[in-house]
Design a protein around this motif. Structure first.
Motif, short mmCIF file in Angstrom:
data_model
loop_
_atom_site.label_atom_id
_atom_site.label_comp_id
_atom_site.label_asym_id
_atom_site.label_seq_id
_atom_site.Cartn_x
_atom_site.Cartn_y
_atom_site.Cartn_z
N ARG A 37 24.37 -2.20 -22.30
CA ARG A 37 23.16 -2.53 -23.05
C ARG A 37 23.40 -3.75 -23.92
N LEU A 39 19.50 -5.78 -13.81
CA LEU A 39 18.65 -5.30 -14.89
C LEU A 39 17.91 -4.04 -14.45
N SER A 42 16.05 -1.95 -17.17
CA SER A 42 14.92 -1.69 -18.05
C SER A 42 14.97 -2.58 -19.27
N VAL A 43 13.80 -2.73 -19.89
CA VAL A 43 13.67 -3.47 -21.15
C VAL A 43 13.02 -2.52 -22.15
N ARG A 44 13.63 -2.43 -23.31
CA ARG A 44 13.06 -1.60 -24.38
C ARG A 44 12.72 -2.50 -25.56
N VAL A 45 11.51 -2.38 -26.08
CA VAL A 45 11.06 -3.18 -27.22
C VAL A 45 10.62 -2.23 -28.32
N LEU A 93 9.46 -10.12 -19.76
CA LEU A 93 10.72 -10.75 -19.38
C LEU A 93 10.49 -11.41 -18.03
N VAL A 124 12.18 -2.66 -14.85
CA VAL A 124 12.34 -3.99 -14.27
C VAL A 124 12.02 -3.92 -12.78
N LEU A 143 12.26 -14.39 -22.57
CA LEU A 143 11.45 -13.29 -23.11
C LEU A 143 10.27 -13.90 -23.84
N VAL A 165 15.12 -5.73 -29.25
CA VAL A 165 14.94 -5.68 -27.80
C VAL A 165 16.25 -5.18 -27.20
N HIS A 166 16.16 -4.22 -26.30
CA HIS A 166 17.34 -3.68 -25.63
C HIS A 166 17.19 -3.93 -24.13
N LEU A 167 18.17 -4.61 -23.55
CA LEU A 167 18.21 -4.80 -22.10
C LEU A 167 19.31 -3.92 -21.54
#
Length: 214
Positions: free
Chosen positions: A68, A115, A117-120, A138, A173, A189, A206-208
């Motif tokens: 992450r 990738l 997931s993206v967490r915001v 993204l 993603v 982003l 933001v977590h990738l």
């Protein structure tokens, strides 16, 4: 790991010269004694097998764990909706409070990973505005210089903030574009916020999440 142990059961009782007779059967015969020895050897073989299995388990390569990358994006105003500049408080939280704002952050991602997931995480407030809206995405764009510039390829997009207030978006993603190739693409982003008056939006983090390419 379970305890591995071996307890022998055979106990030899010495024969005495000119007293004990050599015989096959009976409680003191060769058959009983050799069968007891064979039983102990069988238990020993099982214990050795268990030890080998335990050693193999400790030498096994553990499955790859997801990685992450966590950050607050450094958003630069761009485009027709760059009516304001994203500001940052002492905790590094990004804030938008203009009528219409969009910002782009260039990202440096690990080449060759995938990738997932993206967490915001952030907050959106309506204030006295009738409505507010926001979008986080993204995307990737080819590095090669072509005219006109190609449109960014979206990897993850979300405008589903639900009701106003704190939000925690989990954005999957797109699988066909998930493999990171920094030799061909650069990654950006984008965050957009729109309001009528006195609305605001903030992005705390933001977590990738990445996984191995296979």
């Amino acid at each position: 790991m379970a305890d591995i142990s071996y307890t022998p059961t055979f106990r030899h009782v010495a024969w005495e010269d000119r007293k004990d007779r050599v015989e096959a059967a009976g409680p003191n015969g060769f058959n009983v004694r050799f069968n007891a020895i064979a039983g102990d050897l069988g238990q020993l073989s099982t214990a050795v097998t268990d030890i080998g299995t335990a050693i193999d388990a400790t030498n096994a390569v553990p499955p790859p764990q997801p990685q992450r990358l966590s950050f607050t994006p450094s958003l630069r105003p761009t485009g027709l909706l760059s009516g304001g500049v994203w500001s940052y408080d002492r905790n590094g939280v990004a804030h938008a409070n203009s009528l219409a704002m969009t910002g782009v952050a260039n990202l440096t991602l690990p080449h060759g990973l995938r990738l997932t997931s993206v967490r915001v995480v952030g907050d959106m407030q309506r204030g006295s505005a009738h409505s507010v809206s926001g979008t986080v995405s993204l995307a990737r764009t080819p590095i090669r210089l072509v005219v006109p510039a190609p449109a960014p390829e979206p990897l993850a997009v979300s405008d589903d903030f639900g009701s106003v207030g704190p939000f925690d978006l989990q954005i999957p993603v797109s699988a066909p574009r998930a493999l990171i190739d920094t030799s061909v693409f650069r990654y950006v982003l984008t965050a957009t916020f729109m309001t009528i008056i006195f609305g605001r939006m903030s992005i705390e983090a933001v977590h990738l999440t990445f996984a191995s390419p296979s």
